[in-house]
Design an enzyme around this catalytic site. Structure first.
Site, PDB file in Angstrom:
ATOM      1  N   ASP A  18      11.369  -3.717   3.992  1.00  0.00           N
ATOM      2  CA  ASP A  18      11.309  -2.344   4.537  1.00  0.00           C
ATOM      3  C   ASP A  18      12.456  -2.237   5.563  1.00  0.00           C
ATOM      4  O   ASP A  18      13.001  -3.237   6.020  1.00  0.00           O
ATOM      5  CB  ASP A  18       9.778  -2.227   5.494  1.00  0.00           C
ATOM      6  CG  ASP A  18       9.670  -0.899   6.019  1.00  0.00           C
ATOM      7  OD1 ASP A  18      10.308   0.030   5.436  1.00  0.00           O
ATOM      8  OD2 ASP A  18       9.336  -0.744   7.238  1.00  0.00           O
ATOM      9  N   SER A  19      12.539  -1.048   6.337  1.00  0.00           N
ATOM     10  CA  SER A  19      13.547  -0.954   7.486  1.00  0.00           C
ATOM     11  C   SER A  19      13.187  -1.855   8.642  1.00  0.00           C
ATOM     12  O   SER A  19      14.268  -2.559   9.269  1.00  0.00           O
ATOM     13  CB  SER A  19      13.701   0.426   7.867  1.00  0.00           C
ATOM     14  OG  SER A  19      12.275   0.882   8.464  1.00  0.00           O
ATOM     15  N   CYS A  24       8.721   0.741   1.497  1.00  0.00           N
ATOM     16  CA  CYS A  24       9.391   1.876   2.540  1.00  0.00           C
ATOM     17  C   CYS A  24       9.579   3.216   1.667  1.00  0.00           C
ATOM     18  O   CYS A  24      10.032   3.161   0.628  1.00  0.00           O
ATOM     19  CB  CYS A  24      10.771   1.131   3.031  1.00  0.00           C
ATOM     20  SG  CYS A  24      11.629   2.607   3.603  1.00  0.00           S
ATOM     21  N   ASN A  25       8.807   3.958   1.981  1.00  0.00           N
ATOM     22  CA  ASN A  25       8.871   5.648   1.313  1.00  0.00           C
ATOM     23  C   ASN A  25      10.247   6.162   1.587  1.00  0.00           C
ATOM     24  O   ASN A  25      10.793   6.644   0.269  1.00  0.00           O
ATOM     25  CB  ASN A  25       8.098   6.498   2.015  1.00  0.00           C
ATOM     26  CG  ASN A  25       6.572   5.989   2.075  1.00  0.00           C
ATOM     27  OD1 ASN A  25       5.920   6.724   1.479  1.00  0.00           O
ATOM     28  ND2 ASN A  25       6.135   5.096   2.800  1.00  0.00           N
ATOM     29  N   THR A  26      11.049   5.956   2.560  1.00  0.00           N
ATOM     30  CA  THR A  26      12.267   6.579   2.463  1.00  0.00           C
ATOM     31  C   THR A  26      13.448   5.727   1.378  1.00  0.00           C
ATOM     32  O   THR A  26      13.962   6.428   1.022  1.00  0.00           O
ATOM     33  CB  THR A  26      12.831   6.259   3.947  1.00  0.00           C
ATOM     34  OG1 THR A  26      11.878   6.424   4.911  1.00  0.00           O
ATOM     35  CG2 THR A  26      14.373   7.150   4.259  1.00  0.00           C
ATOM     36  N   CYS A  54       4.638   7.026   5.642  1.00  0.00           N
ATOM     37  CA  CYS A  54       5.569   5.893   5.981  1.00  0.00           C
ATOM     38  C   CYS A  54       4.935   4.937   6.451  1.00  0.00           C
ATOM     39  O   CYS A  54       3.938   4.897   6.963  1.00  0.00           O
ATOM     40  CB  CYS A  54       6.452   6.437   7.375  1.00  0.00           C
ATOM     41  SG  CYS A  54       7.230   5.475   8.422  1.00  0.00           S
ATOM     42  N   THR A  55       5.359   3.822   5.902  1.00  0.00           N
ATOM     43  CA  THR A  55       4.459   2.388   5.954  1.00  0.00           C
ATOM     44  C   THR A  55       4.476   2.098   7.408  1.00  0.00           C
ATOM     45  O   THR A  55       3.390   1.376   7.737  1.00  0.00           O
ATOM     46  CB  THR A  55       5.213   1.252   5.374  1.00  0.00           C
ATOM     47  OG1 THR A  55       6.597   1.042   5.546  1.00  0.00           O
ATOM     48  CG2 THR A  55       5.110   1.446   3.608  1.00  0.00           C
TER      49      THR A  55
HETATM   50  N1  DGL Z   1       8.861   2.162   6.930  1.00  0.00           N
HETATM   51  C1  DGL Z   1       9.847   3.485   6.243  1.00  0.00           C
HETATM   52  C2  DGL Z   1       9.009   4.316   5.431  1.00  0.00           C
HETATM   53  O1  DGL Z   1       8.090   3.985   4.879  1.00  0.00           O
HETATM   54  C3  DGL Z   1      10.881   4.041   7.071  1.00  0.00           C
HETATM   55  C4  DGL Z   1      10.792   4.117   8.452  1.00  0.00           C
HETATM   56  C5  DGL Z   1      11.990   4.265   9.098  1.00  0.00           C
HETATM   57  O2  DGL Z   1      12.975   3.170   9.356  1.00  0.00           O
HETATM   58  O3  DGL Z   1      12.540   5.343   9.533  1.00  0.00           O
HETATM   59  O4  DGL Z   1       9.676   5.389   5.142  1.00  0.00           O
END
Ligand code: DGL
Length: 275
Positions: A23-24, A86-88, A196-197
């Site tokens: 993930d980020s 990570c959704n993004t 977002c996770t």
């Molecule tokens: N956890 C990430 C997601 O699910 C990204 C959050 C981020 O870094 O902005 O989108």
């Protein structure tokens, strides 16, 4: 959750190879936590790109470059399957990576379908990053359902950062949440999708804010179930493993250790630097 997978593709990993999750930053730990509960014999490697978080406001090129570095690191570590927690990043790169690398990828995406199955009035809120909401992939997902239910979206800049710095039960996080949730409440939503996770770690605070009548939809459990299905499909289950987890971060080691330990509720020992 993303479940499409090219069944012709074979993983090069063996049964006792680890499952890679990235993930980020620390948000994907919500997926790791569920996956460890469901698959106690599997070994996991988790990579937090904390030195470069957040990703939610970054462009496609940046997310692809960061995801490539991490994916190749996970492949060097022998990952048999990679979870983009990570959704993004899922929205941005999963299809390309599935074609590019020879192992199965599982992604996460806002749980609109699970929300529809529990919503009584058909008014559903979605909280996600700007990147996810602007992506073509998410817009296609949204269009599949927008004729049956009312979907209301809120981009939440700054919210993932609060989790990233472990500022969960703080006045600032509560104020951000109030600002992001209020427009959804005025639409009488009866369920809110956490797209977002990172937001999974805010569930207790959010539930306090919105009350028990609004359902918060988190897909981390569904993603863990999908991992279980895919390793079974590829006959990659680890039946002899000890359930070890190893962690990497591109951020400051001691700071990341504190945040991860606090979110997971136990001290993280096996944390290494990824340069
Ligand atoms: N956890 C990430 C997601 O699910 C990204 C959050 C981020 O870094 O902005 O989108």
């Amino acid at each position: 959750m993303n479940i499409r997978l090219n069944t012709k593709r074979q993983s090069n990993g063996s049964n006792n190879s680890p499952i890679g999750i990235f993930d980020s930053g620390v948000g994907g730990l919500s997926v790791l936590q569920r996956s460890r509960q469901l698959l106690p014999q599997e070994n996991f490697i988790y990579v937090a790109d904390s030195g470069y978080a957040p990703w939610g406001s970054k462009d496609h090129h940046f997310i692809e470059q960061r995801s490539k570095i991490i994916t190749e690191h996970l492949l060097e570590q022998g990952a048999k399957l990679i979870v983009i927690a990570c959704n993004t990043a899922t929205a941005s790169i999963i299809e390309k990576f599935r074609h590019q690398y020879g192992i199965p990828f599982i992604g996460v995406e806002p749980g609109i379908k699970p929300a529809i199955s529990v919503s009584k009035n058909g008014n559903i809120g979605i909280m996600a990053t700007q990147g996810t909401l602007a992506s073509q992939r998410y817009n296609e997902l949204k269009q599949r359902f927008s004729h049956t239910v009312n979907l209301y979206h809120t981009a939440c800049p700054g919210l993932a950062d609060q989790v990233e710095s472990c500022q969960i039960n703080t006045a600032k996080t509560m104020t951000l949440l109030e600002n992001f949730v209020q427009p959804l409440l005025t639409k009488q939503v009866d369920s809110i999708v956490l797209g977002c996770t990172h937001y999974s770690f805010l569930i207790p605070l959010m539930q306090k804010l919105v009350g028990d009548s609004i359902l918060l939809i988190d897909t981390s459990h569904a993603v863990a179930e999908q991992i279980a299905r895919i390793i079974k499909q590829y006959s990659l289950q680890n039946n002899e493993g000890n359930g070890l987890s190893q962690f990497f971060t591109t951020g400051d080691i001691e700071k990341t250790r504190l945040v991860m330990s606090s979110l997971l509720g136990h001290k993280i020992e096996n944390l290494n630097a990824l340069k």
